[in-house]
Design an enzyme around this catalytic site. Sequence first.
Site, PDB file in Angstrom:
ATOM      1  CD  GLU A 296      -3.053   0.953   2.212  1.00 12.76           C
ATOM      2  OE1 GLU A 296      -3.393  -0.166   2.632  1.00 12.76           O
ATOM      3  OE2 GLU A 296      -3.512   2.017   2.651  1.00 12.76           O
TER       4      GLU A 296
ATOM      5  CE  LYS B 246      -6.452  -1.629   5.047  1.00 18.47           C
ATOM      6  NZ  LYS B 246      -5.537  -0.743   4.326  1.00 18.47           N
TER       7      LYS B 246
ATOM      8  CG  ASP C 109       1.118 -16.864  11.078  1.00 16.93           C
ATOM      9  OD1 ASP C 109       0.373 -16.177  10.364  1.00 16.93           O
ATOM     10  OD2 ASP C 109       0.861 -18.031  11.405  1.00 16.93           O
TER      11      ASP C 109
ATOM     12  CG  HIS D   7      -4.474   7.496   1.008  1.00 13.34           C
ATOM     13  ND1 HIS D   7      -5.519   6.636   1.188  1.00 13.34           N
ATOM     14  CD2 HIS D   7      -3.594   7.206   1.977  1.00 13.34           C
ATOM     15  CE1 HIS D   7      -5.273   5.880   2.234  1.00 13.34           C
ATOM     16  NE2 HIS D   7      -4.115   6.201   2.730  1.00 13.34           N
TER      17      HIS D   7
HETATM   18  C1  MEV Z   1      -6.064   2.974   4.820  1.00 14.07           C
HETATM   19  O1  MEV Z   1      -5.300   1.863   4.466  1.00 14.07           O
HETATM   20  C2  MEV Z   1      -6.152   3.095   6.323  1.00 14.07           C
HETATM   21  C3  MEV Z   1      -7.067   4.199   6.851  1.00 14.07           C
HETATM   22  O2  MEV Z   1      -8.367   4.082   6.283  1.00 14.07           O
HETATM   23  C4  MEV Z   1      -7.098   4.042   8.344  1.00 14.07           C
HETATM   24  C5  MEV Z   1      -8.097   4.944   9.044  1.00 14.07           C
HETATM   25  O3  MEV Z   1      -9.132   5.303   8.450  1.00 14.07           O
HETATM   26  O4  MEV Z   1      -7.866   5.210  10.244  1.00 14.07           O
HETATM   27  C6  MEV Z   1      -6.547   5.560   6.450  1.00 14.07           C
END
Ligand code: MEV
Length: 441
Positions: free
Chosen positions: A85, A280, A296, A393
Amino acid sequence: MSKSIAGFSKLSKSKKIDWMVETYFSNAEQAKTVLKQYWNTNEKLQNLHDEFIENTITNYYLPLGVAPNFLINDKLYTIPMAIEESSVVAAASKAAKFWLDRGGFKTRVISTTKIGQVHFMYQGNTETLQQYFSHIKPKLIQDANPITKNMQKRGGGILDIELRDKTNDIEGYYQLHASFETLDAMGANFINSCLEQFAKTFKTEALTFDAFSETEKDIQIVMSILSNYVPECLVRAEVSCKVEDLTENDNISANEFATKFVQAVNIAEIEPYRAVTHNKGIMNGIDAVVLATGNDFRAIEACAHAYASRNGKYSSLSHAKVEDGIFTFWIEMPLALGTVGGLTGLHPLVKLSLELLHHPSAKELMQIVAVAGLAQNFAALRSLTTTGIQQGHMKMHLMNILNQFEATNDEKLILTEQFKNQTVSHSAVVEAIETLRSKSN
Ligand code: MEV
């Protein structure tokens, strides 16, 4: 129409590839070329990778990046991250730099206990089973001695074995619930070997336990396996500073930033839809280091999310508060990691990553990984509550779009310069490429 095949695993690598490309690909030669591009010309290295798994046909590359400037308990680290990513390593580096100037990360390992269970069925009197368990427990430990003696010498081994009655959930279902200290090993093989030995002793010795009736003697072992849920293998990482020291730019006041940041964490604490995305983001940092260090990530993921639900509702793994003018942001989560065994002594890039981290013990690695998660979460929340996430991003995504259109190095230089002052969107980049190419024609 594709067809099934018998004895595939016994074919040579090239025969496997021949079968696959001929069965599934319209252009078999082209598919072969793609596979071959990823082979390593160093035969020894390629063989090593071939033998990690069954039916290897090529290598699957992920970029290995590094995020420098992580100050953890007053020691500086450059953290290796294997991830695809685009924004993750940049975000980690930014967060590391931000906290470097504010005292760095403070971490501590809370506990290191791992768990394994023998699941079995027993039809009979529970008290007699408890009697049998008390009688046999020393022998369970003693019979596992050939497996545990080396670990014991180093200070680890079996911590305890309990009998757990699960008959309220499933008729006749009980467990031997065992806890272990596996030191620098993740411990899966050690734990599973101990459990299989427990199961063997437990079943066999029941046959000659006098207090059992004939039916009671017939203990049915269902399975013996470690648990990847390790709520007592916990680590904590934290950052804190005066609220007034929080901002670097004039767009938002320090107070407003702290308030919005804490609100964002509070939302993730009570709202599962947000908590999943929030966590995430944490796992973006955690998985990348876990993968780079040969651990792992599936086990780490499964455990993290179970832990996030431990109070009956999925919630945030991190927390934040402002108290007496001090902003504190922390994470507490289970991380069962190893720095010996498994891939750690095999994969050259894993060895390199561990050396980069000063050859950490498992406990040190737990702290480094937790920091990577917290830093990632900090970077995401900082963007989300200020500029929005897309700005950063899309800047990172620019290169992906340029590569998709097979931009030359010159085109990349011109367009990255251009997009320093322009909002990146897929269509804007496509348009810019087309304009640039039409000019040069
Ligand atoms: C993207 O990989 C992760 C985010 O969506 C985490 C978040 O929203 O806190 C930017």
